[in-house]
Design a protein around this motif. Sequence first.
Motif, short mmCIF file in Angstrom:
data_model
loop_
_atom_site.label_atom_id
_atom_site.label_comp_id
_atom_site.label_asym_id
_atom_site.label_seq_id
_atom_site.Cartn_x
_atom_site.Cartn_y
_atom_site.Cartn_z
N ALA A 68 0.86 -1.18 0.00
CA ALA A 68 0.00 0.00 0.00
C ALA A 68 0.90 1.23 0.00
O ALA A 68 1.82 1.33 0.81
N THR A 69 0.68 2.13 -0.94
CA THR A 69 1.58 3.26 -1.06
C THR A 69 1.36 4.28 0.06
O THR A 69 2.21 5.12 0.30
N GLY A 70 0.20 4.19 0.73
CA GLY A 70 -0.09 5.17 1.78
C GLY A 70 -0.76 6.41 1.21
O GLY A 70 -1.30 7.21 1.94
N ILE A 71 -0.71 6.56 -0.11
CA ILE A 71 -1.47 7.64 -0.76
C ILE A 71 -2.80 6.98 -1.13
O ILE A 71 -2.89 6.25 -2.11
N GLU A 72 -3.83 7.22 -0.32
CA GLU A 72 -5.06 6.45 -0.46
C GLU A 72 -5.71 6.60 -1.82
O GLU A 72 -6.23 5.64 -2.39
N GLU A 73 -5.67 7.82 -2.35
CA GLU A 73 -6.29 8.05 -3.66
C GLU A 73 -5.61 7.21 -4.73
O GLU A 73 -6.23 6.75 -5.68
N LEU A 74 -4.31 7.02 -4.58
CA LEU A 74 -3.54 6.21 -5.54
C LEU A 74 -3.80 4.73 -5.29
O LEU A 74 -4.01 3.96 -6.24
N ASP A 75 -3.80 4.33 -4.03
CA ASP A 75 -4.03 2.93 -3.70
C ASP A 75 -5.37 2.44 -4.22
O ASP A 75 -5.49 1.34 -4.72
N ARG A 76 -6.38 3.30 -4.09
CA ARG A 76 -7.70 2.89 -4.54
C ARG A 76 -7.69 2.59 -6.04
O ARG A 76 -8.24 1.59 -6.48
N VAL A 77 -7.03 3.45 -6.81
CA VAL A 77 -6.99 3.26 -8.25
C VAL A 77 -6.15 2.04 -8.62
O VAL A 77 -6.45 1.29 -9.54
N LEU A 78 -5.08 1.80 -7.85
CA LEU A 78 -4.22 0.66 -8.13
C LEU A 78 -4.90 -0.65 -7.73
O LEU A 78 -4.47 -1.72 -8.16
N GLY A 79 -5.94 -0.59 -6.92
CA GLY A 79 -6.60 -1.79 -6.44
C GLY A 79 -5.97 -2.30 -5.16
O GLY A 79 -5.89 -3.50 -4.95
N GLY A 80 -5.45 -1.39 -4.35
CA GLY A 80 -4.93 -1.78 -3.05
C GLY A 80 -3.46 -1.48 -2.85
O GLY A 80 -2.97 -1.49 -1.75
N GLY A 81 -2.75 -1.21 -3.93
CA GLY A 81 -1.33 -0.87 -3.78
C GLY A 81 -0.51 -1.43 -4.93
O GLY A 81 -1.04 -2.01 -5.87
N LEU A 82 0.79 -1.24 -4.83
CA LEU A 82 1.70 -1.72 -5.87
C LEU A 82 2.03 -3.19 -5.64
O LEU A 82 2.21 -3.63 -4.51
N VAL A 83 2.11 -3.95 -6.72
CA VAL A 83 2.44 -5.36 -6.63
C VAL A 83 3.90 -5.53 -7.07
O VAL A 83 4.27 -5.05 -8.13
N PRO A 84 4.73 -6.20 -6.26
CA PRO A 84 6.12 -6.40 -6.67
C PRO A 84 6.20 -7.15 -8.01
O PRO A 84 5.47 -8.11 -8.21
N GLY A 85 7.05 -6.68 -8.88
CA GLY A 85 7.20 -7.31 -10.18
C GLY A 85 6.24 -6.77 -11.23
O GLY A 85 6.34 -7.11 -12.40
N ALA A 86 5.29 -5.94 -10.80
CA ALA A 86 4.30 -5.41 -11.74
C ALA A 86 4.79 -4.10 -12.37
O ALA A 86 5.55 -3.36 -11.76
N VAL A 87 4.35 -3.87 -13.58
CA VAL A 87 4.75 -2.66 -14.29
C VAL A 87 3.55 -1.74 -14.44
O VAL A 87 2.50 -2.15 -14.92
N VAL A 88 3.71 -0.50 -14.00
CA VAL A 88 2.64 0.49 -14.07
C VAL A 88 3.06 1.58 -15.05
O VAL A 88 4.16 2.10 -14.95
N LEU A 89 2.18 1.88 -15.99
CA LEU A 89 2.44 2.98 -16.90
C LEU A 89 1.61 4.18 -16.43
O LEU A 89 0.39 4.09 -16.32
N LEU A 90 2.29 5.27 -16.12
CA LEU A 90 1.60 6.47 -15.64
C LEU A 90 1.64 7.52 -16.75
O LEU A 90 2.68 8.10 -17.01
N GLY A 91 0.52 7.71 -17.40
CA GLY A 91 0.48 8.61 -18.55
C GLY A 91 -0.25 9.90 -18.23
O GLY A 91 -1.10 9.94 -17.35
N GLY A 92 0.07 10.96 -18.96
CA GLY A 92 -0.62 12.23 -18.78
C GLY A 92 0.03 13.28 -19.64
O GLY A 92 1.17 13.11 -20.10
N GLU A 93 -0.68 14.37 -19.84
CA GLU A 93 -0.11 15.46 -20.65
C GLU A 93 1.02 16.14 -19.89
O GLU A 93 1.06 16.10 -18.66
#
Length: 461
Positions: free
Chosen positions: A71-96
């Motif tokens: 759990a990243t501790g940033i609740e707004e982020l955790d909710r979107v991630l589905g509970g937190g970061l998973v070891p070995g998983a790759v997250v693409l963070l896109g935006g303008e």
Amino acid sequence: MARPRSIYACSHCGAQHPRWLGRCTECGQWNTVAEEAAAAPAVEGLAAPAGVGAKPRSLDEIEAAARPRFATGIEELDRVLGGGLVPGAVVLLGGEPGVGKSTLALQLAARRERAGGPVLYVSGEESPEQVRLRADRLPETPGGIRILAETRVEALVDPWRELQPALVIVDSVQTLQTARLESAPGSVSQVRECAAALAAIAKTHHTALVLVGHVTKEGTLAGPRVLEHLVDVVLAFEGERGHPFRLLRAHKNRFGSTQEIGVFQMAATGLEQVENPSELFLAERRGGAPGSCIVPLQEGTRPLLVEVQALVAPSPYGTPRRTTLGVEDARVALLLAVLDRRSDVDLLSRDVYVNATGGVRVGEPSSDLAVALAIASSRLDCALPADAAACGEVGLGGEIRRVPHLELRAKEAARLGFTRLLAPASQCDATPPPPGLALVPVADLGEALAWLRRAGVDTAS
Ligand code: TYD
Ligand code: MG
């Protein structure tokens, strides 16, 4: 047959062509096709030597490994991630550019480092000094985060192995390059190749990997759209310039729902979480003004009250203008056609402007009724009562259709002091209203407009 030495790839959609084209035949964009050297294929044919490769196992034999999430501790982020970061998983963070990707990434890095790290922050865009300057603006960023200004993928392998980080952030994936390819950084083949290489390292070392990627005006990840299948989670960070609100959505999530949103506010000291977004979105509202209607949206598990505004004005030109911000053009066009055919609200030779306030993008069909009421309210100079909100999908016949989670929407409206909610008639009987709020059943647009004329406040005189 000899393999072609070059391929031509579209930087917009990633499609490959055997020759140069002025316009990509896949996505229709002009001047996006560029020459790239073809990489040697990783696997030459399918003729693998005997004994190579794993045996298929039945589904029952496979143990579902419990994936420990962080759990990243940033609740707004955790909710979107589905509970937190998973070891070995790759997250693409896109935006303008400028939306706040680097800021969010650094705040995430700070949380992970504080929780026991270590964190490797690969900065291909900014110098370590610039990263330091940003960190100084944020509340308590641990000094232990390792910053590496590097764009060569090969040069990341050793630090990665030595540090054994729990989290690696690459800002941005478009700046990376691998010596295996001759094409420029940011080209489709470079981005794809680099991301694949990093994903492989992340899986080997069980590192959570966050790739920051820029998106184009059209909202697609420039080039890295080709990455979407390669990564586990695709997050989109949205926000309008000039508005402090930032919405984080998951477009793909192998570990959770894609319905949830995270709401942030860009402040002088970094991104702050917004726990009660409805209150913020309605903070500047002028109740009882014509052309405004509140809609309770439901984003994942959380309701969100948003104001839709409309302005209808006589058109000085032959062809009236229809401009929308935050609401889909096609939906507004559809609603205007329905209003025209199914009601007596005359919109002929009138300009129509529709805006969702706060820089929010309203995509749900459940906002149809609010958009239609806002337009009618402006045209008729008749304001909705300040304590009323509306939700419902409008069909082509003018009928008001059901919306999901009506009860939750009603509850959020009641929480913010609304006492009336116009809702699909077919749903009202089965939905117990929360204390203090009454549901106003409307079966079609005609009924909704009749209610507006009856209950609304005439401001024409
Ligand atoms: P940034 O994270 O650099 O955006 P991106 O990486 O997506 O391009 O930040 C963008 C904007 O945010 C920048 O214009 C300055 C502003 N900002 C703040 O308002 N407060 C802050 O604390 C920080 C770090 C940035
Ligand atoms: Mg950045």
